[in-house]
Design an enzyme around this catalytic site. Sequence first.
Site, mmCIF file in Angstrom:
data_model
loop_
_atom_site.group_PDB
_atom_site.id
_atom_site.type_symbol
_atom_site.label_atom_id
_atom_site.label_comp_id
_atom_site.label_asym_id
_atom_site.label_seq_id
_atom_site.Cartn_x
_atom_site.Cartn_y
_atom_site.Cartn_z
ATOM 1 N N ALA A 102 0.821 -1.208 0.000
ATOM 2 C CA ALA A 102 0.000 0.000 0.000
ATOM 3 C C ALA A 102 0.859 1.265 0.000
ATOM 4 C CB ALA A 102 -0.916 -0.010 1.224
ATOM 5 N N LEU A 104 3.222 1.986 2.139
ATOM 6 C CA LEU A 104 3.595 2.422 3.490
ATOM 7 C C LEU A 104 4.846 1.710 4.017
ATOM 8 C CD1 LEU A 104 0.121 2.844 5.259
ATOM 9 C CD2 LEU A 104 1.627 4.614 4.403
ATOM 10 N N GLY A 105 5.543 1.011 3.145
ATOM 11 C CA GLY A 105 6.839 0.449 3.535
ATOM 12 C C GLY A 105 6.749 -0.815 4.362
ATOM 13 N N ASP A 150 12.948 3.387 0.759
ATOM 14 C CA ASP A 150 12.060 2.771 1.760
ATOM 15 C C ASP A 150 12.867 2.197 2.921
ATOM 16 O OD1 ASP A 150 10.180 3.395 -0.100
ATOM 17 O OD2 ASP A 150 9.257 1.413 -0.195
#
Length: 312
Positions: A102, A104-105, A150
Amino acid sequence: MPAIAASAPGKIILFGEHAVVYGQPALAVPVRQVEAKAIIKAQPGGEGIRILAPDIALRSELSALPLEDAVGKAIRLTLDALGVASPSACTLMISSTIPLAAGLGSGAAVSVAIIRALSGFLGHPLPDEQVNALTYEVEKLHHGTPSGIDNTVVTFAQPVYFIKGQPIKTIEIRYPFTLVIGDTGLVSPTSVAVGDVRRAYEAQPELFEHYFALCGRITTNAALSIQNGRINSLGPLMNDNHEVLQKMGVSCPELDQLVAAAREAGASGAKLSGGGRGGNMIALVEPDQAQAVALALEDAGAVRTIITQVGK
Ligand code: MEV
């Protein structure tokens, strides 16, 4: 031997996703409201490393995991780095509140938590630089050609101004600002979007170099605005960045809908964040607008919203 626990936060990209893969700068910050956690404890009388990760329905011995499994790779790289061929029997429990695929890492955070917990359990906690380098190797499974942003922001849990291949530059955010993160609920592996951008770039190199340079300029302006406390100028820069990402083909109707809803509800700017094609978007808001913008995003289809203060 006591149980060892480690965690790592999620992240969002503020500016510069995709272009960062091609050498342009990007800005990313940790998101502490979500995190991945790894707990490891000795299993007297057992054998090898047993892995329990209910969030991804994984229950396996390390020896049964294929080489291309990300959890297995994080463990094997840690064992190799420490020169441990046969670790004492243990159970590794992995959990995460970071939504998968998504933007968000989640992949990077799970790897960081595993590497920290396992190296601590084996008596040689690895320094952040090495945790970061090993996580980057695992990221190649998720992304193919990751820029490294990331793993960097998740490992150091600090805002970063990132240029691929250059020394890590964390930034101090002296003038905090508020973001609302909205999740389309569409699962979108970063590797797919990154691969599509690569193909589009190969088909039209000049056009895409122009897009990447535009993103780079937007990111540089944003970094200056953050440093100088000109937070109001971040909103229009987010809108500009979203427009370039749309042209690059990494937005989607659901992301565009959430971006429009946030702006209509009063956000001074909004854009997709991360790989795109689904996943999350971010909106810059005044603190007292955050709830209203979050509600507007939910009305427009967001399956989850997070209000986060950057710089606090
Ligand atoms: C993913 O969070 C960010 C991308 O720029 C890929 C990367 O930098 O590796 C899309």
